[in-house]
Design an enzyme around this catalytic site. Structure first.
Site, PDB file in Angstrom:
ATOM      1  N   SER A 349      28.177  -3.097 -33.878  1.00  0.00           N
ATOM      2  CA  SER A 349      28.517  -1.681 -34.065  1.00  0.00           C
ATOM      3  C   SER A 349      29.701  -1.477 -35.004  1.00  0.00           C
ATOM      4  CB  SER A 349      28.858  -1.040 -32.713  1.00  0.00           C
ATOM      5  OG  SER A 349      27.763  -1.103 -31.825  1.00  0.00           O
ATOM      6  N   HIS A 436      28.597   3.543 -25.942  1.00  0.00           N
ATOM      7  CA  HIS A 436      28.119   2.284 -25.348  1.00  0.00           C
ATOM      8  C   HIS A 436      28.822   1.964 -24.029  1.00  0.00           C
ATOM      9  CE1 HIS A 436      25.406   1.192 -28.534  1.00  0.00           C
ATOM     10  NE2 HIS A 436      26.340   1.363 -29.444  1.00  0.00           N
TER      11      HIS A 436
END
Length: 500
Positions: A349, A436
């Protein structure tokens, strides 16, 4: 007594008393007095002009103001048409047909005319305050009695605004839901400047949360064999790593990759959110190899790790409606069925807010270093003791820093603090981390030069992060986050800057 004298005398009573000092002050000449009066009147006029008239005032007016799009007469006509949509004497089908006619008008309207429609829907379709208050009193009185349930139902019904029924009628005709989603997307930039639109925005978010519940969505794989129009949507909506060509998108849909999206029956050709996955034999630390079109295909028989390297929402109008948690869970289940050897599910990410955050907070982080660490950093940046400006200048070209560089180590420690300790209102500062970690992942590993692209350097000095989805500990991590502690791996925790 003349009317002018009477007015002057009565108005003078409303004016503040004049002090002795003011009486003794030298009189201004007529030109000065006129200038002051003109300036005061102009200032009052400007202030009044800055305040937009509500639709309640405009509907009662005869003439419109120069900064208003629709005249009062047209405004009244459109309001009548909106009320006709929810006329209790017409069927839902007829109401939907009338809503479709307004949507057709909207398609050819100017942005200013569209804005007036939003204001009408937001300001003119509110719950009856008298009915709400009466129902609230009855409910409060009924708490703890056998009539409590009925009173609660009546109160809930009283608080439902007619605006909700208007939105429901738009959803009746084919294309109506798509129309509403696009309308809300178009309205988003105006919300900060005009709080009057907030009621409509919140109502739409509530309705969409029901209409787009994950129970109504289909998970579909998107492959190179999918319709070209669907693949074009991937190119259009990819928000993390721009797709540069058809060869690029083909690489992302190849045999060692998977792409899945959530679809709604009323928007069948548009993925509401999609995720791109690479199937590999270890946790990926850089995006460049994953996007390399010339790289050899991974051996799927040896794949143990699924890397989620891009998740993109496609509909701005569905802001506030959460799909990501369910999407990842469904994709993990699907991948495990197809590839039983998969054991690790992690992301690669970006860290989009890191560079901007560091520019504001690097000073206290440097001060938190012990003397030995400050000395090493000062020597590395060429200034003892090191200051925020010196450090930020030294780290501005991160790809040139060696592995043992004190500047590089400090940047990694700052990133660890940002991801693992920085909270705002009990939530992680970084938006991707918030997503997340809220789904139960943990901060697993920081990756130096994970994204050396211009965008990656601008956002986070090229750093990327792996969030690990440990399927056995998702609930534990959520509880931990709810208690104000971000779940991180031991490797990331070891990078924390501990105050001396």
């Amino acid at each position: 007594m003349k009317p002018t004298n009477w007015i002057s005398r009565n108005v003078s009573r409303l004016l503040p008393a004049v002090s002795a000092e003011q009486k003794e002050a030298p009189a201004l000449d007529k030109k000065a007095q006129t200038a002051i009066k003109s300036g005061a009147n102009a200032e009052r006029t400007v202030d009044a002009d800055k305040r937009p008239r509500s639709t309640h005032v405009r509907l009662k007016a005869t003439l419109g103001q120069k900064d208003e799009a629709l005249s009062p007469r047209v405004l009244r006509r459109i309001l009548q048409e909106l009320h006709a949509i929810i006329d209790p004497k017409v069927s839902e089908v007829e109401g939907g047909r009338r809503a479709q006619a307004i949507a057709a008008w909207y398609a050819g309207a100017t942005p200013e005319h569209r804005r007036d429609l939003w204001l009408l829907m937001s300001e003119q379709f509110v719950a009856d305050p008298l009915k709400v208050k009466a129902a609230q009193v009855q409910f409060a009185a009924a708490v703890g009695t056998p009539e409590e349930a009925v009173a609660e139902v009546n109160y809930r019904r009283a608080t439902v605004s007619p605006r909700r029924r208007v939105l429901q009628r738009f959803s009746v005709y084919p294309g109506g839901i798509e129309f509403l989603v696009n309308l809300r997307a178009e309205m988003q930039p105006s919300l900060k400047q005009d709080k009057r639109l907030m009621a409509l925005d919140v109502e739409m978010e509530y309705m969409f949360s029901t209409w787009f519940d994950v129970g109504f969505l289909d998970l579909r794989r998107i492959s190179w064999d999918s319709p070209a129009s669907l693949i074009e949507k991937l190119i259009q909506y990819e928000a993390v790593h721009d797709i540069k060509s058809w060869a690029d998108v083909k690489n992302r849909l190849d045999s060692d990759r998977r792409c899945y999206g959530f679809f709604h029956p009323r928007l069948p050709g548009v993925p509401l959110i999609f995720v791109e996955v690479a199937l590999v034999d270890e946790m990926a630390g850089a995006i460049t190899p994953l996007l390399d079109e010339q790289a050899a295909h991974a051996d799927l028989s040896r794949a143990t790790t699924a890397i989620f390297y891009s998740i993109s929402n496609t509909q701005t109008g569905l802001r506030g409606v959460s799909f990501g948690d369910s999407l990842i869970k469904r994709v993990v289940e699907t991948l495990k069925e197809e590839f039983p050897k998969l054991r690790i599910f992690a992301t690669l990410s970006p860290i989009p807010g890191f560079r901007a955050w560091l520019g504001k907070h690097v000073g206290p982080l440097i001060e938190a270093l012990n003397e030995r660490e400050k000395l090493a950093l000062g020597r590395a940046v060429g200034c003892e003791p090191p200051g925020p400006t010196d450090f930020l200048a030294a780290v501005d070209t991160p790809l040139t820093l060696t592995e043992k560089s004190a500047v590089r180590q400090m940047l990694l420690r700052c990133a660890a603090h940002y991801l693992g300790q920085a909270l705002v209102d009990g939530k992680p500062v970084d938006p991707v981390a918030r997503f997340h970690l809220g789904n139960g992942a943990r901060v697993e590993r920081l990756n130096w030069a994970g994204d050396p692209s211009g965008k990656g350097l601008k956002q986070s000095y090229g750093l990327m992060v792996n969030y690990l989805y440990d399927l056995r500990r998702l609930d534990k991590h959520r509880r931990q986050l709810a208690q104000g502690k971000i779940p991180v791996s031991k490797a990331v925790e070891a990078l924390f800057i501990k105050p001396t």
